[in-house]
Design a protein around this motif. Structure first.
Motif, PDB file in Angstrom:
ATOM      1  N   LEU A 122      51.000  35.650  37.047  1.00 55.52           N
ATOM      2  CA  LEU A 122      49.866  36.366  37.629  1.00 55.52           C
ATOM      3  C   LEU A 122      48.833  35.352  38.091  1.00 55.52           C
ATOM      4  CD1 LEU A 122      48.141  39.174  37.732  1.00 55.52           C
ATOM      5  CD2 LEU A 122      47.223  38.324  35.587  1.00 55.52           C
ATOM      6  N   GLU A 124      44.882  35.439  39.416  1.00 59.03           N
ATOM      7  CA  GLU A 124      43.735  36.328  39.528  1.00 59.03           C
ATOM      8  C   GLU A 124      42.572  35.568  40.144  1.00 59.03           C
ATOM      9  OE1 GLU A 124      41.079  39.472  36.954  1.00 59.03           O
ATOM     10  OE2 GLU A 124      42.482  38.188  35.910  1.00 59.03           O
ATOM     11  N   ASP A 130      40.789  40.390  42.159  1.00 60.87           N
ATOM     12  CA  ASP A 130      42.084  40.656  42.786  1.00 60.87           C
ATOM     13  C   ASP A 130      43.190  39.917  42.042  1.00 60.87           C
ATOM     14  OD1 ASP A 130      40.902  42.218  44.709  1.00 60.87           O
ATOM     15  OD2 ASP A 130      40.826  40.630  46.215  1.00 60.87           O
ATOM     16  N   GLN A 131      44.305  40.608  41.835  1.00 62.04           N
ATOM     17  CA  GLN A 131      45.448  40.035  41.141  1.00 62.04           C
ATOM     18  C   GLN A 131      46.666  40.045  42.048  1.00 62.04           C
ATOM     19  OE1 GLN A 131      46.031  42.499  37.753  1.00 62.04           O
ATOM     20  NE2 GLN A 131      44.199  41.809  36.714  1.00 62.04           N
ATOM     21  N   ARG A 132      47.452  38.986  41.938  1.00 61.43           N
ATOM     22  CA  ARG A 132      48.704  38.891  42.674  1.00 61.43           C
ATOM     23  C   ARG A 132      49.761  38.342  41.722  1.00 61.43           C
ATOM     24  NH1 ARG A 132      47.164  35.054  47.249  1.00 61.43           N
ATOM     25  NH2 ARG A 132      49.296  35.378  47.893  1.00 61.43           N
ATOM     26  N   GLN A 133      50.965  38.906  41.778  1.00 59.05           N
ATOM     27  CA  GLN A 133      52.067  38.465  40.938  1.00 59.05           C
ATOM     28  C   GLN A 133      53.113  37.761  41.792  1.00 59.05           C
ATOM     29  OE1 GLN A 133      51.010  41.771  40.885  1.00 59.05           O
ATOM     30  NE2 GLN A 133      49.852  41.678  38.997  1.00 59.05           N
ATOM     31  N   PHE A 134      53.721  36.736  41.212  1.00 57.66           N
ATOM     32  CA  PHE A 134      54.711  35.945  41.929  1.00 57.66           C
ATOM     33  C   PHE A 134      55.958  35.758  41.081  1.00 57.66           C
ATOM     34  CE2 PHE A 134      50.708  34.894  43.797  1.00 57.66           C
ATOM     35  CZ  PHE A 134      50.978  34.742  45.145  1.00 57.66           C
ATOM     36  N   GLU A 150      55.873  36.543  46.559  1.00 55.47           N
ATOM     37  CA  GLU A 150      54.943  37.451  45.907  1.00 55.47           C
ATOM     38  C   GLU A 150      55.632  38.774  45.613  1.00 55.47           C
ATOM     39  OE1 GLU A 150      50.468  39.343  46.516  1.00 55.47           O
ATOM     40  OE2 GLU A 150      51.309  38.059  48.070  1.00 55.47           O
ATOM     41  N   GLN A 152      55.252  42.629  45.304  1.00 58.74           N
ATOM     42  CA  GLN A 152      54.310  43.609  45.822  1.00 58.74           C
ATOM     43  C   GLN A 152      54.755  45.015  45.470  1.00 58.74           C
ATOM     44  OE1 GLN A 152      53.874  42.899  49.986  1.00 58.74           O
ATOM     45  NE2 GLN A 152      53.042  40.865  49.695  1.00 58.74           N
ATOM     46  N   ASN A 154      53.433  48.253  46.984  1.00 57.46           N
ATOM     47  CA  ASN A 154      52.503  48.849  47.954  1.00 57.46           C
ATOM     48  C   ASN A 154      52.147  50.298  47.661  1.00 57.46           C
ATOM     49  OD1 ASN A 154      52.391  46.455  49.376  1.00 57.46           O
ATOM     50  ND2 ASN A 154      54.153  46.988  50.645  1.00 57.46           N
ATOM     51  N   ASN A 164      49.669  45.820  37.082  1.00 53.46           N
ATOM     52  CA  ASN A 164      48.536  44.923  37.018  1.00 53.46           C
ATOM     53  C   ASN A 164      48.145  44.580  35.597  1.00 53.46           C
ATOM     54  OD1 ASN A 164      48.050  44.715  39.810  1.00 53.46           O
ATOM     55  ND2 ASN A 164      47.210  46.769  39.806  1.00 53.46           N
TER      56      ASN A 164
END
Length: 167
Positions: A122, A124, A130-134, A150, A152, A154, A164
């Motif tokens: 993660l 952040e 905002d959080q993004r996972q990879f 990444e 996603q 949606n 999240n």
């Protein structure tokens, strides 16, 4: 009956359950983890071996690699995270990475049949939240990593805890 909390992760392979127990709610430096091996059918304890304290054996997740017969762990000490190789019969650990990027919160670890390790982490933005996972690929021989991409979702809501989750 014995209650076991596998806070350090667990996996099932070849009729056994492998795991690491410790008090994850307490001070990780003071925790005394144990490498446990259980019979998967009877839950009989085959091995319960104390591991070093001081945060050097407090894993957060485990993955079995069928290509080399080893178990890999996502280790978290008081300040850093590492990927470790764990001998299934003894619980002895060897770090295969240097300290992982502190800006990335590594959440889980897995291995495929060919022996490739994968992790999800993660990122952040601490200003916006905002959080993004990879998804990242890890070479088990030397610990080098390469991002796959990444992850996603949606059609999920921003507060969806399954997607999240920070912890």
């Amino acid at each position: 009956d014995k209650e076991i909390s596998l806070a350090g992760g667990c996996l099932r392979h070849d009729g056994r359950i492998y795991g690491i127990t410790y008090d994850s709610a307490g001070n990780l430096q003071a925790a005394v983890p144990h490498w446990v091996v259980l019979d998967a059918e009877t839950f009989e304890v085959i091995l319960d071996k104390p591991l070093p304290s001081g945060g050097v054996a407090t894993t957060r997740g485990l993955a079995y690699c069928p290509a080399d017969g080893q178990i890999y762990g996502l280790l978290r000490d008081y300040t850093d995270a590492y990927i470790v190789r764990i001998h299934p019969e003894t619980g002895e650990m060897a770090r295969i990475t240097q300290a992982l990027d502190y800006r990335k919160t590594f959440l889980t670890l897995s291995a495929d049949a060919a022996g490739q390790l994968y992790a999800i982490y993660l990122l952040e933005d601490y200003q916006t939240g905002d959080q993004r996972q990879f998804l990242t690929r890890i070479n088990p021989a030397d610990g080098t990593m390469a991002d796959v991409g990444e992850i996603q979702g949606n059609n999920l809501l921003p507060g969806d805890i399954l997607y999240n989750m920070k912890y």
